[in-house]
Design a protein around this motif. Structure first.
Motif, short mmCIF file in Angstrom:
data_model
loop_
_atom_site.label_atom_id
_atom_site.label_comp_id
_atom_site.label_asym_id
_atom_site.label_seq_id
_atom_site.Cartn_x
_atom_site.Cartn_y
_atom_site.Cartn_z
N ASN A 135 0.81 -1.22 0.00
CA ASN A 135 0.00 0.00 0.00
C ASN A 135 0.85 1.26 0.00
N LEU A 136 2.15 1.15 0.31
CA LEU A 136 3.02 2.32 0.24
C LEU A 136 3.57 2.52 -1.17
N ALA A 137 3.59 1.46 -1.96
CA ALA A 137 4.13 1.53 -3.33
C ALA A 137 3.27 0.69 -4.26
N PRO A 138 2.04 1.15 -4.57
CA PRO A 138 1.17 0.36 -5.45
C PRO A 138 1.78 0.10 -6.83
N GLY A 139 2.59 1.03 -7.30
CA GLY A 139 3.23 0.87 -8.61
C GLY A 139 4.59 0.23 -8.54
N GLY A 140 5.00 -0.15 -7.34
CA GLY A 140 6.27 -0.84 -7.16
C GLY A 140 7.34 0.03 -6.54
N ALA A 141 8.34 -0.63 -5.98
CA ALA A 141 9.54 0.00 -5.43
C ALA A 141 10.68 -1.00 -5.60
N ILE A 142 11.90 -0.53 -5.39
CA ILE A 142 13.10 -1.33 -5.66
C ILE A 142 13.96 -1.35 -4.40
N ILE A 143 14.61 -2.49 -4.14
CA ILE A 143 15.66 -2.54 -3.12
C ILE A 143 16.84 -3.32 -3.67
N LYS A 144 18.04 -2.84 -3.43
CA LYS A 144 19.25 -3.55 -3.84
C LYS A 144 19.62 -4.50 -2.71
N GLN A 145 19.03 -5.69 -2.76
CA GLN A 145 19.17 -6.62 -1.64
C GLN A 145 20.60 -7.12 -1.46
N SER A 146 21.37 -7.17 -2.53
CA SER A 146 22.74 -7.67 -2.43
C SER A 146 23.65 -6.71 -1.66
N ALA A 147 23.23 -5.45 -1.51
CA ALA A 147 24.03 -4.46 -0.79
C ALA A 147 23.35 -4.02 0.50
N ALA A 148 22.33 -4.77 0.95
CA ALA A 148 21.58 -4.43 2.16
C ALA A 148 22.04 -5.29 3.33
N ASP A 149 21.67 -4.86 4.53
CA ASP A 149 21.95 -5.61 5.75
C ASP A 149 20.91 -6.71 5.91
N ALA A 150 21.34 -7.95 5.92
CA ALA A 150 20.41 -9.08 5.99
C ALA A 150 19.50 -8.98 7.21
N LYS A 151 20.00 -8.40 8.30
CA LYS A 151 19.21 -8.30 9.53
C LYS A 151 18.06 -7.31 9.40
N LEU A 152 18.14 -6.40 8.43
CA LEU A 152 17.11 -5.37 8.27
C LEU A 152 16.12 -5.66 7.16
N SER B 197 8.94 -11.54 1.30
CA SER B 197 7.60 -11.57 0.69
C SER B 197 7.40 -10.46 -0.32
N ARG B 198 8.49 -9.68 -0.59
CA ARG B 198 8.48 -8.60 -1.58
C ARG B 198 7.41 -7.54 -1.26
N SER B 199 7.33 -7.14 -0.01
CA SER B 199 6.28 -6.20 0.38
C SER B 199 6.84 -5.01 1.16
N ILE B 200 6.18 -3.88 0.98
CA ILE B 200 6.46 -2.67 1.75
C ILE B 200 5.10 -2.09 2.14
N GLU B 201 4.78 -2.15 3.42
CA GLU B 201 3.44 -1.80 3.89
C GLU B 201 3.48 -0.69 4.93
N LEU B 202 2.63 0.29 4.74
CA LEU B 202 2.37 1.32 5.74
C LEU B 202 1.22 0.82 6.60
N LEU B 203 1.47 0.66 7.88
CA LEU B 203 0.47 0.05 8.76
C LEU B 203 -0.54 1.08 9.22
N VAL B 204 -1.20 1.65 8.25
CA VAL B 204 -2.26 2.65 8.45
C VAL B 204 -3.43 2.23 7.58
N SER B 205 -4.63 2.36 8.07
CA SER B 205 -5.80 1.90 7.33
C SER B 205 -6.04 2.73 6.08
N ALA B 206 -6.70 2.11 5.11
CA ALA B 206 -7.05 2.82 3.88
C ALA B 206 -7.93 4.02 4.18
N GLU B 207 -8.81 3.89 5.16
CA GLU B 207 -9.71 4.99 5.52
C GLU B 207 -8.92 6.17 6.07
N GLU B 208 -7.92 5.89 6.91
CA GLU B 208 -7.10 6.96 7.47
C GLU B 208 -6.28 7.65 6.39
#
Length: 561
Positions: A381-398, A509-520
């Motif tokens: 819901n934060l990126a309905p059209g998609g977003a990118i992450i460079k996972q090979s250069a990211a911290d596995a713990k995050l 799970s390839r997801s980025i979610e804003l934990l705010v309701s659609a109504e809000e």
């Protein structure tokens, strides 16, 4: 048969006179009829005192001219817009489309049977390939090559991953002003593009994978004899292209773009490469789908051990055999029947490259640097059209993380507050930067690599989850979510994130979610509607009116086929 001087005659109402006049003027430069009867090879010259990445352009130009003449052609160089990453305000991406228009129209306007495109720094190669795709005249790319590495206190260093690493140390007060000044002398040891797998090196590799440069062209450093020999061969191949009339649309096919995406993923390449390949493909009427990119990423491991995903530099990749070594490992995953500028297929060129040899820069597929491709596509819901992450250069713990949002409304807000000790921020929080998308900045700057707040840097924090609708340099590393689409400046969900909101990132799970309701979110949008930026005149007006979102390549809508 070449068209030569007869191509694209200026209109005076009498074609015979048009050719007569053209010949009269060019003979003023001393050309003979014999020279003018040969295939004409245009050479787009992007030399500029503001562009040290192209500092070897005079030597490359000389070598290309030599190659053209040895093959029986007539070289005709012409100036083109030149863009350097650090010398382009507000950002180089803002000017990429302008350079592509310049390239396209100069190819169209001037008589040439084929064109050699000399580019290097990040946005120049994609701009040239975009322009060449639209003009669809036989074309070949020549990259300037990477810079050499330097040495600081016995440690090998190179731009620009090490630029960011040492600057982070300076911000954290781990090193002093004298040392940061000293390393500044060594980070760029010669002319040429960044010595790591940043955007320039990424585009060099994917250009070879696309078939738009001669085999072996991607990896030779800028100041080597190998680079000069590549330039000479490029000139000779350009003459072949002129005679065969092999146009870019016959080379840059859907299968060729899939090969390029495979390479992008396997080299741990720059996230910018996704945008550039999407824009180039769009000029040919080919849509690159983010879902397909992610599917390829799940089965294409990172094999090239270069910074920022690994340890080595482009010099080492070249010594290890360059692209031929990588393509041998990827061979079962590639479309080997894809055509190249040589008139031979990728498979034929790979067979001609000879046997591999023992080296430690390109890994085998059963011992990868990273099991999946360097880039993952996120949605939610934060990126309905998609977003990118460079996972090979990211911290596995995050990469599986939930945290509290700390929001910066724009670049000015970021600069004002990021180093304030009163900033309410903790290491487990998620930094969010708005309004740095294609229209918001404008030009989608490489500001997605938000600095670690100074008070956290001093406490030893090296990485945090960071989210924006902008880009980051291909030389950067970190757990950074980029290209959030739609962008905040046109009312995308990112616009309505508030400090204190919870955000959940799950690369698995390839997801980025804003934990705010659609109504809000709807209520926030209604209370604070977004007005997209506009400009009163000039190129900025054109840009803001016409630029597309990240998933469409940040190109102008009227330039897509």
């Amino acid at each position: 048969m070449s068209d030569g001087l007869k191509k694209g005659l200026t209109s005076y109402g009498d074609s015979g006179f048009s050719l007569f006049l053209r010949k009269a003027f060019i003979k003023g430069a001393g050309y003979s009829d014999d020279a003018l009867d040969r295939p004409i090879i245009g050479i787009a010259n992007t030399a500029s005192s503001y562009n040290p990445c192209h500092g070897n352009a005079p030597q490359l130009l000389e070598a290309v001219r030599r190659g053209v003449m040895l093959a029986g052609g007539l070289p005709m160089d012409f100036p083109s817009i030149s863009i350097h990453e650090s010398f382009s305000a507000p950002t180089s991406m803002y000017l990429r489309n302008l350079m592509s228009i310049d390239t396209e129209e100069m190819i169209r306007a001037q008589p040439m049977d084929a064109v050699v495109l000399i580019g290097g720094c990040d946005k120049t190669v994609p701009a040239q390939l975009m322009g060449a795709a639209s003009a669809n005249v036989p074309a070949i790319e020549l990259v300037t090559g990477s810079m050499l590495t330097g040495s600081h206190r016995g440690e090998r260093v190179g731009a620009c991953t090490d630029c960011r690493r040492f600057w982070a140390k300076y911000r954290a007060e781990e090193i002093d002003a004298a040392e940061i000044s000293g390393v500044n002398q060594q980070l760029v040891a010669s002319v040429g593009t960044c010595s790591v797998m940043g955007t320039a090196s990424t585009m060099a590799c994917v250009t070879e994978a696309l078939g738009m440069s001669v085999p072996g062209a991607a990896s030779p450093p800028a100041v080597t004899a190998d680079r000069i020999r590549v330039a000479e061969r490029t000139g000779a191949v350009a003459v072949q292209l002129a005679k065969s009339k092999l146009t870019p649309d016959k080379i840059m096919t859907a299968n060729a773009f899939e090969n390029a995406l495979r390479v992008l993923l396997a080299i741990g390449g720059s996230t910018n490469g996704v945008i550039h390949l999407t824009a180039i493909a769009g000029r040919l009427g080919i849509d690159l789908d983010l879902a397909r990119l992610d599917a390829l990423g799940r089965e294409t491991p990172v094999l090239v051990d270069l910074k920022p995903s690994g340890l080595h530099y482009m010099e080492d990749f070249h010594a290890a055999g360059g692209m031929a070594t990588l393509l041998r490992e990827l061979k079962p995953l590639l479309h080997l029947d894809a055509m190249t500028v040589t008139g031979r297929t990728l498979g034929e060129e790979l067979e001609a490259s000879g046997e591999g040899f023992k080296q430690d820069v390109v890994r085998s597929r059963d011992k990868p640097i990273f099991a999946q491709g360097g880039i993952a596509v996120l949605r939610g819901n934060l990126a309905p059209g998609g977003a990118i992450i460079k996972q090979s250069a990211a911290d596995a713990k995050l990469m599986e993380h939930e945290g509290r949002a700390v929001v910066f409304e724009n670049l000015e807000d970021l600069a004002k507050r990021i180093d304030d000790d009163a900033l309410d921020v903790k290491a487990e929080d998620i930094l969010v930067l708005k309004n740095i998308g294609p229209r918001g900045a404008p030009g989608m700057p490489e500001a997605g690599y938000l600095p670690i707040p100074r008070k956290l840097a001093r406490a030893g924090v090296k990485d945090m989850v960071r989210i924006s609708d902008g880009r980051m340099s291909g030389t950067a590393a970190g757990t950074i979510v980029l290209h959030v689409t739609p962008e905040s400046a046109i009312g995308g969900p990112l616009a309505y994130v508030k400090s204190g909101d919870r955000i959940r990132l799950s690369v698995k799970s390839r997801s980025i979610e804003l934990l705010v309701s659609a109504e809000e979110l709807a209520a926030r949008a209604k209370a604070n509607p977004v007005t997209a930026p506009v400009a009163p005149r000039g190129y900025r007006k054109l840009f803001l009116q016409s630029v597309t979102q990240a998933d469409k390549g940040v190109d102008f809508d009227f330039l897509r086929k």
